[in-house]
Design a protein around this motif. Structure first.
Motif, short mmCIF file in Angstrom:
data_model
loop_
_atom_site.label_atom_id
_atom_site.label_comp_id
_atom_site.label_asym_id
_atom_site.label_seq_id
_atom_site.Cartn_x
_atom_site.Cartn_y
_atom_site.Cartn_z
N GLY A 342 29.81 15.65 54.84
CA GLY A 342 30.11 15.87 53.43
C GLY A 342 31.46 16.49 53.17
N ILE A 343 32.23 16.80 54.23
CA ILE A 343 33.57 17.36 54.07
C ILE A 343 34.58 16.40 54.69
CG2 ILE A 343 35.13 19.25 54.64
CD1 ILE A 343 32.88 21.16 54.56
N GLY A 344 35.50 15.89 53.86
CA GLY A 344 36.56 15.02 54.35
C GLY A 344 37.79 15.83 54.72
N MET A 345 38.79 15.16 55.28
CA MET A 345 39.98 15.86 55.76
C MET A 345 40.77 16.48 54.61
SD MET A 345 39.67 15.83 58.93
CE MET A 345 41.18 16.74 59.23
N ARG A 346 40.79 15.86 53.45
CA ARG A 346 41.48 16.47 52.31
C ARG A 346 40.80 17.77 51.90
NH1 ARG A 346 43.09 11.53 48.12
NH2 ARG A 346 44.47 10.40 49.55
N SER A 347 39.47 17.75 51.89
CA SER A 347 38.72 18.97 51.55
C SER A 347 38.94 20.05 52.60
CB SER A 347 37.23 18.65 51.42
OG SER A 347 36.99 17.80 50.32
N VAL A 348 39.04 19.64 53.87
CA VAL A 348 39.31 20.60 54.94
C VAL A 348 40.62 21.33 54.67
CG1 VAL A 348 39.92 20.85 57.38
CG2 VAL A 348 37.96 19.43 56.72
N ASP A 349 41.66 20.58 54.34
CA ASP A 349 42.97 21.18 54.06
C ASP A 349 42.90 22.11 52.85
OD1 ASP A 349 44.12 19.86 56.21
OD2 ASP A 349 44.75 18.14 54.99
N LYS A 350 42.17 21.69 51.82
CA LYS A 350 42.04 22.53 50.61
C LYS A 350 41.29 23.83 50.93
CE LYS A 350 42.08 18.71 47.26
NZ LYS A 350 41.27 17.97 46.25
N ILE A 351 40.25 23.73 51.76
CA ILE A 351 39.49 24.93 52.14
C ILE A 351 40.38 25.92 52.88
CG2 ILE A 351 37.66 25.75 53.69
CD1 ILE A 351 36.08 23.21 52.93
N ILE A 352 41.14 25.42 53.83
CA ILE A 352 42.01 26.31 54.63
C ILE A 352 43.05 26.99 53.74
CG2 ILE A 352 43.78 26.31 56.43
CD1 ILE A 352 42.15 24.15 57.86
N LYS A 353 43.60 26.27 52.77
CA LYS A 353 44.58 26.88 51.86
C LYS A 353 43.92 27.87 50.91
CE LYS A 353 47.74 22.90 51.85
NZ LYS A 353 48.30 21.79 51.04
N ALA A 354 42.74 27.50 50.37
CA ALA A 354 42.09 28.34 49.35
C ALA A 354 41.54 29.64 49.93
CB ALA A 354 40.96 27.55 48.69
N ARG A 355 41.04 29.61 51.16
CA ARG A 355 40.41 30.82 51.71
C ARG A 355 41.43 31.89 52.11
NH1 ARG A 355 38.14 28.28 57.45
NH2 ARG A 355 40.09 28.52 58.65
N LYS A 356 42.72 31.58 52.03
CA LYS A 356 43.75 32.59 52.25
C LYS A 356 43.76 33.62 51.12
CE LYS A 356 46.93 29.54 54.79
NZ LYS A 356 48.27 28.89 54.75
N PHE A 357 43.24 33.23 49.96
CA PHE A 357 43.32 34.07 48.77
C PHE A 357 42.00 34.76 48.43
CE2 PHE A 357 46.43 30.64 48.44
CZ PHE A 357 47.60 31.37 48.26
N ARG A 358 40.87 34.17 48.87
CA ARG A 358 39.57 34.79 48.61
C ARG A 358 38.50 34.09 49.42
NH1 ARG A 358 36.57 34.54 43.36
NH2 ARG A 358 34.95 34.93 44.92
N LYS A 359 37.35 34.74 49.55
CA LYS A 359 36.22 34.09 50.22
C LYS A 359 35.64 33.03 49.29
CE LYS A 359 34.79 37.69 53.46
NZ LYS A 359 34.97 36.82 54.65
N LEU A 360 35.30 31.89 49.87
CA LEU A 360 34.81 30.76 49.07
C LEU A 360 33.29 30.77 48.97
CD1 LEU A 360 37.09 27.96 50.60
CD2 LEU A 360 37.55 29.44 48.64
N ASN A 361 32.79 30.43 47.78
CA ASN A 361 31.34 30.29 47.57
C ASN A 361 31.01 28.85 47.21
OD1 ASN A 361 31.89 29.95 44.79
ND2 ASN A 361 31.73 32.15 44.42
N TRP A 362 29.75 28.59 46.87
CA TRP A 362 29.31 27.21 46.59
C TRP A 362 30.09 26.60 45.43
CZ3 TRP A 362 27.00 25.48 50.55
CH2 TRP A 362 26.05 26.24 51.26
N ASP A 363 30.34 27.40 44.37
CA ASP A 363 31.07 26.87 43.22
C ASP A 363 32.48 26.44 43.60
OD1 ASP A 363 28.94 27.19 41.47
OD2 ASP A 363 29.53 29.23 40.91
#
Length: 420
Positions: A342-363
């Motif tokens: 359910g996670i594609g490579m674009r989402s992988v890159d977005k997750i790695i960038k986004a989690r630098k600023f805060r912990k990610l939740n389901w939303d």
């Protein structure tokens, strides 16, 4: 020019070309009305995609469906009772230019049955491309199907005029080729591939020194395999595909489900057409091997020689390897994130960038584009909304399939309400 005869040839040779899946038929037949702009013709028009993602239309035809070989799986086989036709070189050139000027197409996809000899056929294919480039100053896309057994000299010349070259390997294994096409040799396919690969390498090397070096097959080369004609497993097919990717630097390997076109005891019975879902699963596996860091043995092996038709290959792998999960999306590395269903490579890159600023939740993950209906069973995040970890592989698979069927049912009901 006899336009009725040209139209008849176009019908026959465009229909014969449809079994090559390097580009798909548009199926459109919209005519120009009230002096509008453009037309769409279903005869021989197909679509392909450029490196930057643009969709372009191509005239997709055979030069001829006459053939000296009698391959069991081929609709143009010598012994098959079909209507035959052949274009002259100039006729293909004129068709291409006329279609281009009317904005039907942006390029040409040209293949052929083998008549007289491989070199004789390849010479005529090259002549079409050469005339288009040098006499008509045509700069559109040209894809030539290389003829198995063609000489190195002709393969070199073909690459000077065509954007992409391809030799269809046809049957995935040597044993299958011997069974279904005993007149052909495996080296007849691999020799042109080797020539094209070497010339592309040479061009790239010389281009660094001499900027004016003539381009050689700038879109690379591809090949195609027939799936389901000779009983190979999905494991056999993917090992063959990986070999061609690595050995001949293929841009793409295409998978074409066997379509019963002739009665032959060596082939599956008429009516046993390979389901499109199997093709789809092979393409998904191809993608995982090339871009997600999987090896063939992880997805297909002696215990699992064929792909699961119920779920995609990444999900199938995850269900067999639950000991890797759950993965914490806020700390896992890129390779492990890419293995979560359910996670594609674009989402992988977005997750790695986004989690630098805060912990990610389901939303957050949902907004990023993660398919939570599958991914939720294989990961944890900064949330406690769903933390059940007592499910085995069968239960997870059942819940995902149930949710998927409900989703498709809701989409169907929505579509019905729109029409009503």
């Amino acid at each position: 020019m006899n336009f009725d005869r040209i139209r008849e040839k176009l019908n026959i040779l465009a229909d014969a070309a449809k079994y090559d899946v390097s580009c798909a038929s548009s199926g459109s037949n919209r005519t120009n009305k009230d002096k509008g702009l453009g037309n769409a013709s279903k005869m021989g028009i197909c679509h392909t995609y450029t490196a930057d993602g643009r969709c372009v239309s191509l005239l997709k035809i055979l030069l001829t469906n006459h053939c000296i070989f009698d391959c069991a799986y081929c609709v143009t086989r010598k012994s098959n009772d079909v209507q035959r036709a052949a274009f002259k070189v100039q006729e293909v050139v004129d068709l291409t230019i006329n279609f281009y000027r009317r904005n039907y197409i942006e390029g040409l996809f040209l293949s052929s049955g083998i008549f007289k000899s491989p070199d004789h056929t390849m010479e005529r294919l090259v002549a079409v491309a050469k005339k288009l480039r040098e006499e008509e100053n045509f700069n559109g896309y040209i894809h030539l199907k290389s003829i198995p057994g063609a000489s190195d000299e002709l393969m070199y010349e073909a690459g000077l005029y065509a954007d992409r070259l391809s030799v269809n390997i046809e049957v995935p294994t040597i044993s299958g080729l011997k069974l279904l096409a005993p007149e052909k040799k495996h080296e007849d396919f691999t020799k042109p591939m080797e020539k094209v690969k070497n010339e592309i390498v040479r061009y790239n090397s010389e281009r660094k020194i001499i900027r004016s070096t003539p381009k050689y097959a700038p879109a690379g080369q591809s090949t195609q395999m027939i799936v389901g004609a000779s009983g190979e497993s999905d494991k056999d097919i993917m090992y063959s595909a990986t070999y061609y990717y690595k050995t001949y630097n293929m841009k793409r390997v295409y998978y074409s489900g066997y379509v019963p076109v002739t009665h032959d005891s060596r082939l599956p019975a008429i009516g046993s057409q390979v389901p499109m879902l199997r093709e789809n699963r092979l393409y998904q596996t191809d993608w995982l091997l090339r871009f997600y860091g999987f090896s063939i043995g992880e997805i297909l092996n002696n215990q699992h020689p064929n792909l699961d038709m119920e779920v995609d290959p990444k999900l199938s792998w995850a269900l067999r390897n639950l000991h890797y999960f759950p993965v914490d999306v806020n700390s896992a590395d890129k390779n492990l994130l890419a293995r979560i269903p359910g996670i594609g490579m674009r989402s992988v890159d977005k997750i790695i960038k986004a989690r630098k600023f805060r912990k990610l939740n389901w939303d957050h993950l949902k907004k990023i584009g993660v398919a939570l209906n599958r991914a939720q069973y294989f990961m944890v995040c900064d949330s406690r909304l769903w933390e059940r970890r007592d499910l085995d592989a069968d239960k997870i698979k059942g819940m995902i399939l149930q949710n998927s069927s409900g989703k498709f049912r809701n989409q169907y009901i929505t579509q019905l309400s729109l029409f009503n």
